[in-house]
Design an enzyme around this catalytic site. Structure first.
Site, PDB file in Angstrom:
ATOM      1  CB  SER A 202     -18.006  53.196 -15.612  1.00  0.00           C
ATOM      2  OG  SER A 202     -17.466  54.397 -16.475  1.00  0.00           O
ATOM      3  CG  ASN A 203     -22.421  55.848 -17.918  1.00  0.00           C
ATOM      4  OD1 ASN A 203     -21.406  56.346 -18.827  1.00  0.00           O
ATOM      5  ND2 ASN A 203     -21.945  56.783 -17.182  1.00  0.00           N
ATOM      6  NE  ARG A 204     -23.650  49.589 -23.612  1.00  0.00           N
ATOM      7  CZ  ARG A 204     -24.927  49.957 -24.460  1.00  0.00           C
ATOM      8  NH1 ARG A 204     -25.765  49.305 -24.069  1.00  0.00           N
ATOM      9  NH2 ARG A 204     -24.392  50.026 -25.782  1.00  0.00           N
ATOM     10  CB  SER A 205     -20.667  57.989 -21.682  1.00  0.00           C
ATOM     11  OG  SER A 205     -20.264  58.953 -21.851  1.00  0.00           O
TER      12      SER A 205
END
Ligand code: C5P
Length: 214
Positions: free
Chosen positions: A21-24
């Site tokens: 995933s990512n840090r959004s």
């Protein structure tokens, strides 16, 4: 107006308990949905996994993966007037999802990844009556990359933000952005809260609608 917003990260499963995933944080998309709903528009918010409260007065649809987000977007987009794709959709996903929890060994593990579908790019290729707004999170050559994205994805507006500066953009309360339109108009909005930016971004998009933009 019918407004469709995507927000937050997608999660691409490696096995039953792990994902990429990512840090959004989803805050920018949630702020956009909240402002649009506050103005009385009919808002659908398609959200990845975030730790934010549902936005009152909107139709919330929760998804996990890019593939699920694509399916929900295609279902919701047909009668939209404005589509704002703010989600940080994962560009890659594991080719296979391991059943159960992958056991560790002493050996190196190589994960094979494949591209997910570019949801925004796909909408840009559609014949459409709605105004299409994308985001560009960049760490270098922010404006040049954003302009290239505006063109290649056939958007009406791109909202460019520099995610390489600590305290801005991803996973933070504030941001500063530059909006560029298909016609080459440019608006710069300095460092401010994401709700205040949401007001400016949506006002700009709605003002463009009256321009015969779309
Ligand atoms: O190409 P890039 O990922 O930088 O483009 C960002 C924009 O495209 C954002 O508006 C994002 O929501 C959208 N996007 C998408 N589907 C993808 C990747 C990005 O809709 N698979």
């Amino acid at each position: 107006m019918r407004v469709l917003v995507t927000a937050g990260p997608t999660r691409e499963r490696i096995d039953t308990v792990r994902y990429i995933s990512n840090r959004s944080s989803g805050r920018m998309g949630y702020a956009l949905a909240s402002v649009a709903a506050g103005w009385g528009h009919d808002v659908t918010l398609i959200s990845g996994s975030v730790s934010l409260e549902a936005v009152p007065g909107t139709r919330m649809i929760y998804v996990e993966t890019a593939a699920e987000m694509l399916g929900e977007v295609l279902g919701a987009v047909t009668d939209a007037d404005v589509v704002v794709m703010c989600a940080a959709v994962s560009d890659y996903r594991p080719v296979t999802e391991f059943p159960g929890k992958l056991k560790k060994t002493d050996r190196r593990l190589i994960l094979e990844l494949e591209r997910t579908e570019d949801i925004l790019g796909r909408l840009g290729r559609h014949e459409r009556r709605y105004s299409l707004v994308g985001f560009a999170a960049e760490t270098e050559n922010v404006l040049d990359n954003a302009r290239a994205k505006l063109k290649s994805k056939n958007l009406d507006w791109i909202v460019a933000n520099n995610v390489g500066i600590p305290g801005r953009g991803f996973d933070s309360e504030e941001n500063a952005v530059t909006m560029i339109s298909r016609k080459g108009e440019m608006h710069e909005f300095g460092l401010q809260s994401k709700s205040s930016l949401a007001v400016k971004i949506l006002s700009t998009v709605f003002a463009g609608l009256g321009d015969g933009d779309r």
